[in-house]
Write an enzyme that holds these catalytic residues in place. Structure first.
Site, PDB file in Angstrom:
ATOM      1  N   ASP A 105     -80.744 -30.486  -0.072  1.00  0.00           N
ATOM      2  CA  ASP A 105     -81.296 -31.198   1.134  1.00  0.00           C
ATOM      3  C   ASP A 105     -82.828 -30.325   1.312  1.00  0.00           C
ATOM      4  OD1 ASP A 105     -81.950 -32.207   3.349  1.00  0.00           O
ATOM      5  OD2 ASP A 105     -79.913 -32.005   4.091  1.00  0.00           O
ATOM      6  N   ASN A 124     -81.719 -40.680   4.552  1.00  0.00           N
ATOM      7  CA  ASN A 124     -82.419 -41.574   3.749  1.00  0.00           C
ATOM      8  C   ASN A 124     -84.106 -41.498   4.423  1.00  0.00           C
ATOM      9  OD1 ASN A 124     -82.811 -45.229   3.636  1.00  0.00           O
ATOM     10  ND2 ASN A 124     -83.072 -43.979   2.048  1.00  0.00           N
ATOM     11  N   CYS A 129     -85.610 -38.287   3.040  1.00  0.00           N
ATOM     12  CA  CYS A 129     -86.210 -37.069   1.975  1.00  0.00           C
ATOM     13  C   CYS A 129     -86.079 -37.664   0.670  1.00  0.00           C
ATOM     14  CB  CYS A 129     -85.636 -35.772   2.580  1.00  0.00           C
ATOM     15  SG  CYS A 129     -86.350 -35.239   4.200  1.00  0.00           S
ATOM     16  N   ARG A 130     -84.809 -37.212   0.236  1.00  0.00           N
ATOM     17  CA  ARG A 130     -84.418 -37.484  -1.063  1.00  0.00           C
ATOM     18  C   ARG A 130     -84.511 -38.875  -1.735  1.00  0.00           C
ATOM     19  NH1 ARG A 130     -79.166 -33.741  -0.615  1.00  0.00           N
ATOM     20  NH2 ARG A 130     -79.403 -34.866   1.732  1.00  0.00           N
ATOM     21  N   SER A 131     -83.385 -39.497  -0.904  1.00  0.00           N
ATOM     22  CA  SER A 131     -83.463 -40.936  -1.688  1.00  0.00           C
ATOM     23  C   SER A 131     -84.531 -41.791  -1.566  1.00  0.00           C
ATOM     24  CB  SER A 131     -82.115 -41.795  -1.152  1.00  0.00           C
ATOM     25  OG  SER A 131     -82.187 -41.841   0.266  1.00  0.00           O
ATOM     26  N   CYS A 174     -78.803 -40.462   0.273  1.00  0.00           N
ATOM     27  CA  CYS A 174     -78.703 -39.238   0.405  1.00  0.00           C
ATOM     28  C   CYS A 174     -77.933 -39.349   2.026  1.00  0.00           C
ATOM     29  CB  CYS A 174     -79.990 -38.442   0.501  1.00  0.00           C
ATOM     30  SG  CYS A 174     -81.384 -39.277   1.392  1.00  0.00           S
TER      31      CYS A 174
HETATM   32  P1  4NP Z   1     -82.343 -36.492   3.256  1.00  0.00           P
HETATM   33  O1  4NP Z   1     -82.489 -35.287   4.454  1.00  0.00           O
HETATM   34  O2  4NP Z   1     -80.689 -36.581   3.367  1.00  0.00           O
HETATM   35  O3  4NP Z   1     -82.593 -36.091   1.999  1.00  0.00           O
HETATM   36  O4  4NP Z   1     -83.056 -37.578   3.895  1.00  0.00           O
HETATM   37  C1  4NP Z   1     -82.225 -35.104   5.602  1.00  0.00           C
HETATM   38  C2  4NP Z   1     -82.717 -35.923   6.418  1.00  0.00           C
HETATM   39  C3  4NP Z   1     -82.583 -35.730   7.790  1.00  0.00           C
HETATM   40  C4  4NP Z   1     -81.430 -34.800   8.303  1.00  0.00           C
HETATM   41  C5  4NP Z   1     -80.739 -34.329   7.302  1.00  0.00           C
HETATM   42  C6  4NP Z   1     -81.084 -34.386   5.875  1.00  0.00           C
HETATM   43  N1  4NP Z   1     -80.876 -35.041   9.446  1.00  0.00           N
HETATM   44  O5  4NP Z   1     -80.004 -34.003   9.834  1.00  0.00           O
HETATM   45  O6  4NP Z   1     -81.630 -35.426  10.328  1.00  0.00           O
END
Ligand code: 4NP
Length: 156
Positions: free
Chosen positions: A121, A12, A14-16, A9
């Protein structure tokens, strides 16, 4: 034969990591020999544990992902993994843009193995977004494992 899968994602955190945790549990339940990891296309959260909201949602579903630590996807991952699985279309485009010549990994979108579309996201949303994320991720990893098992069966 062990098949290797990398979930990707943006951050790294939240989703992955949820996909990694859900796939680890499913693979164990189904006695599937899989090597599973996750990474982000971005570098902001390298070394960080999963977002507390993702950890809490995982725990609600009986899954402890607190030990996972974020890392950034590398070119080497394209040679190491059989499958690299993106959470959304932007992650997929970023992965395809960095895919090196001679890459071994098949790159796909997680929900192409389920109902289609993106795993949105959840980072800037509320807690309730994480319940939806978990559900989508579980659907996706179930479909992905079926696809991998089917491939194995036809190549035997
Ligand atoms: P992820 O979510 O891609 O599912 O881990 C996010 C975590 C952090 C950020 C964006 C999306 N960020 O912009 O810091």
């Amino acid at each position: 034969m062990t098949t290797s899968v990398l979930f990707v994602c943006l951050g790294n955190i939240c989703r992955s990591p949820l996909a990694e945790g859900a796939m680890r549990r499913l693979a164990e339940a189904e006695s599937a020999a899989l090597e599973i990891d996750s990474a982000g296309t971005g570098d902001w959260h390298i070394g960080h544990a999963p977002d507390p909201r993702a950890q809490a949602e995982a725990l609600r579903r009986g899954l402890d992902i607190s030990m996972l630590r974020a890392r950034q996807v590398t070119e080497e991952d394209f040679h190491r993994f059989d499958h690299i699985v993106a959470m959304d279309a932007k992650n997929l485009a970023d992965l395809l843009a960095m895919r090196p010549d001679g890459a071994r990994a098949a790159v796909s979108l997680l929900l192409d193995h389920a109902e289609g579309g993106d795993v949105p996201d959840p980072y800037y949303g509320g807690d309730e977004g994480f319940a939806e994320t978990f559900q989508l991720v579980e659907d996706g990893v179930r479909g992905l494992l079926q696809a991998i098992s089917g491939q194995r069966a036809t190549t035997l």
